[in-house]
Write an enzyme that holds these catalytic residues in place. Structure first.
Site, mmCIF file in Angstrom:
data_model
loop_
_atom_site.group_PDB
_atom_site.id
_atom_site.type_symbol
_atom_site.label_atom_id
_atom_site.label_comp_id
_atom_site.label_asym_id
_atom_site.label_seq_id
_atom_site.Cartn_x
_atom_site.Cartn_y
_atom_site.Cartn_z
ATOM 1 N N CYS A 89 1.431 -5.388 0.046
ATOM 2 C CA CYS A 89 1.581 -5.562 -1.397
ATOM 3 C C CYS A 89 2.166 -6.948 -1.689
ATOM 4 O O CYS A 89 1.492 -7.937 -1.475
ATOM 5 C CB CYS A 89 2.407 -4.417 -1.987
ATOM 6 N N HIS A 173 -0.780 0.586 -0.051
ATOM 7 C CA HIS A 173 0.407 1.036 0.669
ATOM 8 C C HIS A 173 0.074 2.100 1.713
ATOM 9 O O HIS A 173 0.087 3.296 1.425
ATOM 10 C CB HIS A 173 1.430 1.586 -0.320
ATOM 11 N N GLU A 175 2.057 2.468 4.239
ATOM 12 C CA GLU A 175 3.357 2.834 4.810
ATOM 13 C C GLU A 175 3.986 4.056 4.153
ATOM 14 O O GLU A 175 4.990 4.587 4.637
ATOM 15 C CB GLU A 175 4.324 1.648 4.708
#
Length: 236
Positions: A89, A173, A175
């Site tokens: 990001c 994202h 993660e």
């Protein structure tokens, strides 16, 4: 000895998440230097890898966040030295700027779970399939850095992922796991900025999509971590 990975964060709630799971057995440290004008950062020769996480600031706002300039210099040096780099990001935007690309502020808001088109073969994205549903949370975008390979795209954000040598940038994202999503939805400067309908929609979509996304994301992030292990063996 395995050189450690440095994880640069920009907000306390945007930590490495599942990246830490992928780094199993690899030492790593987390630092925040966003507002430090002259942070003391390690030499890239001492790093096994470099991760740059997300955050709410603009990637080029060095006036208000002078640490961004130091991050960009470290990222550029890491790519030059063939150190594995992962930008997520805001971190992808810092990576892109370090490689000579342009940032486009308020290019288009994408918040929530939606598909991306994977347009090139890469070990980080391969486990996700050709059109995975991933979590988006951004409104800035970048151009593709010179010489980089475009990996994923959406109509609103043409550069959703790219590879440049040892570096991979992800605008979305991978993660995020369920507990992190819950945290984000409760943080005033993230979930608190959404109206109730959007926030509830993201929460519901997370419950539907994360069970399939998490193992694929761990595999993809693990492929990046394997590059760190390969660097360690080559230097051992």
């Amino acid at each position: 000895m395995v050189r450690p990975v440095l994880v640069l964060t920009h907000a306390p709630h945007e930590g490495p998440g599942m990246i830490s799971r992928a780094l199993d057995g690899i030492p790593y440290g987390v630092r925040t230097v966003l507002d430090v004008a002259e942070p003391r950062l390690p030499s890239v020769a001492d790093l096994g890898g470099l991760v740059v996480m997300g955050g709410a600031v603009d990637a080029d706002d060095e006036r208000n966040h002078p640490g961004l300039a130091a991050e960009r210099r470290l990222v550029a040096a890491a790519v030059e030295a063939d150190v594995p780099v992962l930008g997520v990001c805001l971190g992808m935007q810092v990576l892109a700027l370090a490689l000579g690309a342009r940032l486009h502020r308020r290019h288009g808001t994408e918040i929530g779970f939606a598909p991306v088109d994977v347009v090139a073969d890469d070990p980080v994205l391969a486990p996700l399939g050709p059109r995975p549903i991933v979590l988006h949370w951004h409104d800035d975008a970048v151009d593709l850095p010179p010489g980089a390979t475009l990996l994923a795209s959406t109509p609103a954000t043409p550069v959703q992922a790219f590879r440049a040598g040892s570096a991979v940038g992800l605008q979305f994202h991978l993660e995020v796991e369920p507990s992190m999503l819950d945290l984000w939805l409760g943080v005033p400067d993230m979930g608190g900025l959404l109206d109730d309908e959007v926030r509830d929609g993201v929460r519901g979509d997370g419950a539907r999509h994360l069970p399939d996304l998490v193992p694929a994301a761990v595999a993809g992030l693990g492929a990046w971590a394997d590059a760190v292990r390969t660097r360690a063996r080559a230097q051992g």
